[in-house]
Scaffold this motif. Structure first.
Motif, PDB file in Angstrom:
ATOM      1  N   VAL A  93       0.842  -1.204   0.000  1.00  0.00           N
ATOM      2  CA  VAL A  93       0.000   0.000   0.000  1.00  0.00           C
ATOM      3  C   VAL A  93       0.876   1.252   0.000  1.00  0.00           C
ATOM      4  N   PHE A  94       1.917   1.247   0.836  1.00  0.00           N
ATOM      5  CA  PHE A  94       2.832   2.387   0.880  1.00  0.00           C
ATOM      6  C   PHE A  94       3.534   2.574  -0.467  1.00  0.00           C
ATOM      7  N   MET A  95       3.980   1.490  -1.064  1.00  0.00           N
ATOM      8  CA  MET A  95       4.647   1.567  -2.366  1.00  0.00           C
ATOM      9  C   MET A  95       3.691   2.070  -3.453  1.00  0.00           C
ATOM     10  N   ALA A  96       2.425   1.686  -3.371  1.00  0.00           N
ATOM     11  CA  ALA A  96       1.442   2.158  -4.353  1.00  0.00           C
ATOM     12  C   ALA A  96       1.243   3.667  -4.232  1.00  0.00           C
ATOM     13  N   VAL A  97       1.146   4.154  -3.000  1.00  0.00           N
ATOM     14  CA  VAL A  97       0.999   5.601  -2.795  1.00  0.00           C
ATOM     15  C   VAL A  97       2.254   6.323  -3.279  1.00  0.00           C
ATOM     16  N   TYR A 103       4.753   9.266  -9.851  1.00  0.00           N
ATOM     17  CA  TYR A 103       4.258   9.468 -11.222  1.00  0.00           C
ATOM     18  C   TYR A 103       3.803  10.917 -11.410  1.00  0.00           C
ATOM     19  N   LYS A 104       3.054  11.427 -10.435  1.00  0.00           N
ATOM     20  CA  LYS A 104       2.594  12.815 -10.534  1.00  0.00           C
ATOM     21  C   LYS A 104       3.780  13.779 -10.556  1.00  0.00           C
ATOM     22  N   LEU A 105       4.793  13.490  -9.740  1.00  0.00           N
ATOM     23  CA  LEU A 105       5.997  14.319  -9.732  1.00  0.00           C
ATOM     24  C   LEU A 105       6.730  14.251 -11.070  1.00  0.00           C
ATOM     25  N   THR A 106       6.753  13.084 -11.667  1.00  0.00           N
ATOM     26  CA  THR A 106       7.392  12.926 -12.977  1.00  0.00           C
ATOM     27  C   THR A 106       6.665  13.751 -14.024  1.00  0.00           C
ATOM     28  N   MET A 107       5.350  13.719 -14.006  1.00  0.00           N
ATOM     29  CA  MET A 107       4.583  14.500 -14.976  1.00  0.00           C
ATOM     30  C   MET A 107       4.797  16.008 -14.783  1.00  0.00           C
ATOM     31  N   LEU A 108       4.976  16.431 -13.535  1.00  0.00           N
ATOM     32  CA  LEU A 108       5.234  17.848 -13.265  1.00  0.00           C
ATOM     33  C   LEU A 108       6.633  18.271 -13.730  1.00  0.00           C
ATOM     34  N   ASN A 109       7.571  17.340 -13.726  1.00  0.00           N
ATOM     35  CA  ASN A 109       8.966  17.676 -14.002  1.00  0.00           C
ATOM     36  C   ASN A 109       9.465  17.233 -15.371  1.00  0.00           C
ATOM     37  N   LYS A 110       8.583  16.756 -16.228  1.00  0.00           N
ATOM     38  CA  LYS A 110       9.070  16.236 -17.508  1.00  0.00           C
ATOM     39  C   LYS A 110       9.640  17.324 -18.413  1.00  0.00           C
ATOM     40  N   GLU A 111       9.224  18.565 -18.235  1.00  0.00           N
ATOM     41  CA  GLU A 111       9.752  19.672 -19.042  1.00  0.00           C
ATOM     42  C   GLU A 111      10.974  20.326 -18.403  1.00  0.00           C
ATOM     43  N   ARG A 112      11.186  20.041 -17.147  1.00  0.00           N
ATOM     44  CA  ARG A 112      12.315  20.629 -16.419  1.00  0.00           C
ATOM     45  C   ARG A 112      13.617  19.962 -16.865  1.00  0.00           C
ATOM     46  N   ILE A 113      14.666  20.747 -17.004  1.00  0.00           N
ATOM     47  CA  ILE A 113      15.965  20.228 -17.421  1.00  0.00           C
ATOM     48  C   ILE A 113      16.771  19.870 -16.176  1.00  0.00           C
ATOM     49  N   PHE A 114      17.404  18.713 -16.205  1.00  0.00           N
ATOM     50  CA  PHE A 114      18.181  18.214 -15.074  1.00  0.00           C
ATOM     51  C   PHE A 114      19.593  18.792 -15.102  1.00  0.00           C
ATOM     52  N   GLY A 115      19.840  19.756 -14.237  1.00  0.00           N
ATOM     53  CA  GLY A 115      21.162  20.363 -14.107  1.00  0.00           C
ATOM     54  C   GLY A 115      21.710  20.859 -15.428  1.00  0.00           C
ATOM     55  N   ASP A 116      22.944  20.517 -15.711  1.00  0.00           N
ATOM     56  CA  ASP A 116      23.613  20.917 -16.944  1.00  0.00           C
ATOM     57  C   ASP A 116      23.630  19.796 -17.985  1.00  0.00           C
ATOM     58  N   SER A 117      22.892  18.730 -17.716  1.00  0.00           N
ATOM     59  CA  SER A 117      22.936  17.560 -18.603  1.00  0.00           C
ATOM     60  C   SER A 117      22.111  17.746 -19.877  1.00  0.00           C
ATOM     61  N   GLY A 118      21.110  18.605 -19.818  1.00  0.00           N
ATOM     62  CA  GLY A 118      20.263  18.818 -20.979  1.00  0.00           C
ATOM     63  C   GLY A 118      19.145  17.796 -21.124  1.00  0.00           C
ATOM     64  N   ILE A 119      19.033  16.854 -20.183  1.00  0.00           N
ATOM     65  CA  ILE A 119      17.959  15.862 -20.264  1.00  0.00           C
ATOM     66  C   ILE A 119      16.854  16.230 -19.281  1.00  0.00           C
ATOM     67  N   VAL A 124      14.899  11.331 -13.713  1.00  0.00           N
ATOM     68  CA  VAL A 124      15.257  11.149 -12.313  1.00  0.00           C
ATOM     69  C   VAL A 124      14.032  10.705 -11.525  1.00  0.00           C
ATOM     70  N   THR A 125      12.941  11.454 -11.659  1.00  0.00           N
ATOM     71  CA  THR A 125      11.766  11.199 -10.827  1.00  0.00           C
ATOM     72  C   THR A 125      11.019   9.927 -11.213  1.00  0.00           C
ATOM     73  N   ILE A 126      11.154   9.459 -12.442  1.00  0.00           N
ATOM     74  CA  ILE A 126      10.464   8.222 -12.848  1.00  0.00           C
ATOM     75  C   ILE A 126      11.076   7.003 -12.157  1.00  0.00           C
ATOM     76  N   ALA A 127      12.268   7.164 -11.595  1.00  0.00           N
ATOM     77  CA  ALA A 127      12.884   6.057 -10.853  1.00  0.00           C
ATOM     78  C   ALA A 127      12.044   5.671  -9.638  1.00  0.00           C
ATOM     79  N   VAL A 128      11.347   6.631  -9.060  1.00  0.00           N
ATOM     80  CA  VAL A 128      10.541   6.346  -7.870  1.00  0.00           C
ATOM     81  C   VAL A 128       9.379   5.409  -8.194  1.00  0.00           C
ATOM     82  N   PRO A 129       8.497   5.733  -9.153  1.00  0.00           N
ATOM     83  CA  PRO A 129       7.412   4.782  -9.429  1.00  0.00           C
ATOM     84  C   PRO A 129       7.909   3.449  -9.977  1.00  0.00           C
ATOM     85  N   VAL A 130       8.923   3.473 -10.822  1.00  0.00           N
ATOM     86  CA  VAL A 130       9.455   2.210 -11.355  1.00  0.00           C
ATOM     87  C   VAL A 130      10.026   1.363 -10.227  1.00  0.00           C
ATOM     88  N   GLY A 131      10.808   1.986  -9.354  1.00  0.00           N
ATOM     89  CA  GLY A 131      11.374   1.261  -8.225  1.00  0.00           C
ATOM     90  C   GLY A 131      10.317   0.715  -7.289  1.00  0.00           C
TER      91      GLY A 131
END
Length: 170
Positions: A93-97, A103-119, A124-131
């Motif tokens: 249940v905790f993992m589902a929440v 997932y919501k955080l990933t959708m909010l940050n998909k347009e944001r650029i990660f540091g100087d990497s350009g990606i 980064v944030t999709i690692a949480v729901p996948v994990g």
């Protein structure tokens, strides 16, 4: 199938660790020569996040996470299994929440650029729901294995009682 997934987790973890080490070493060497690789630190951080989730999944599959069984080890196997199944349900249940919020955080940050990497920061944030999904799948597999164990030695989180690592004297 479980063995294949375990080998795949180990291979992915080894490759991630190798790449992280290479990136950090390269960044240090290039910085020494006055040509820093600014993006390498960002990539190492991104890969470390993924490595943490793959490592946690591998540890869960091997029942190698730290645990305190000071009291429950004296219970019968049936009671211990009941406690562990309850904890597994709570964990899922905790993992589902956490996966949903990730997932919501990933959708909010998909347009944001990660540091100087350009990606996208979404990598980064999709690692949480996948994990969380991977960890939940392993917990379910461990629970099914514990319920199907005819000898009653396997539990969801704890290693079998005969395991030499389980009760070492300190």
């Amino acid at each position: 199938m479980a063995r294949l997934l375990a080998r795949l987790e180990l291979a992915i973890g080894a490759v991630l660790l190798l790449v992280i080490t290479g990136l950090v070493f390269s960044a240090a060497v290039m910085r020494f020569f006055g040509h820093p690789l600014i993006w390498s630190v960002d990539m190492a951080q991104l890969l470390l996040i993924w490595l943490c989730f793959f490592g946690a999944t591998r540890a869960m599959r091997d029942r190698a996470h730290l645990g305190v069984d000071l009291i429950v080890r004296y219970f019968s196997r049936r009671i211990r299994l009941g406690i562990e199944l309850g904890l597994a349900a709570l964990f899922i249940v905790f993992m589902a929440v956490l996966a949903w919020e990730g997932y919501k955080l990933t959708m909010l940050n998909k347009e944001r650029i990660f540091g100087d990497s350009g990606i996208s920061y979404g990598f980064v944030t999709i690692a949480v729901p996948v994990g969380c999904i991977l960890l939940s799948a392993v917990i379910i597999a461990n629970a099914v294995q514990a319920l199907r164990d005819p000898q009653g030695r396997t539990l969801v989180f704890a290693r079998p009682d005969g395991d030499a690592d389980l009760h070492q004297e300190v």
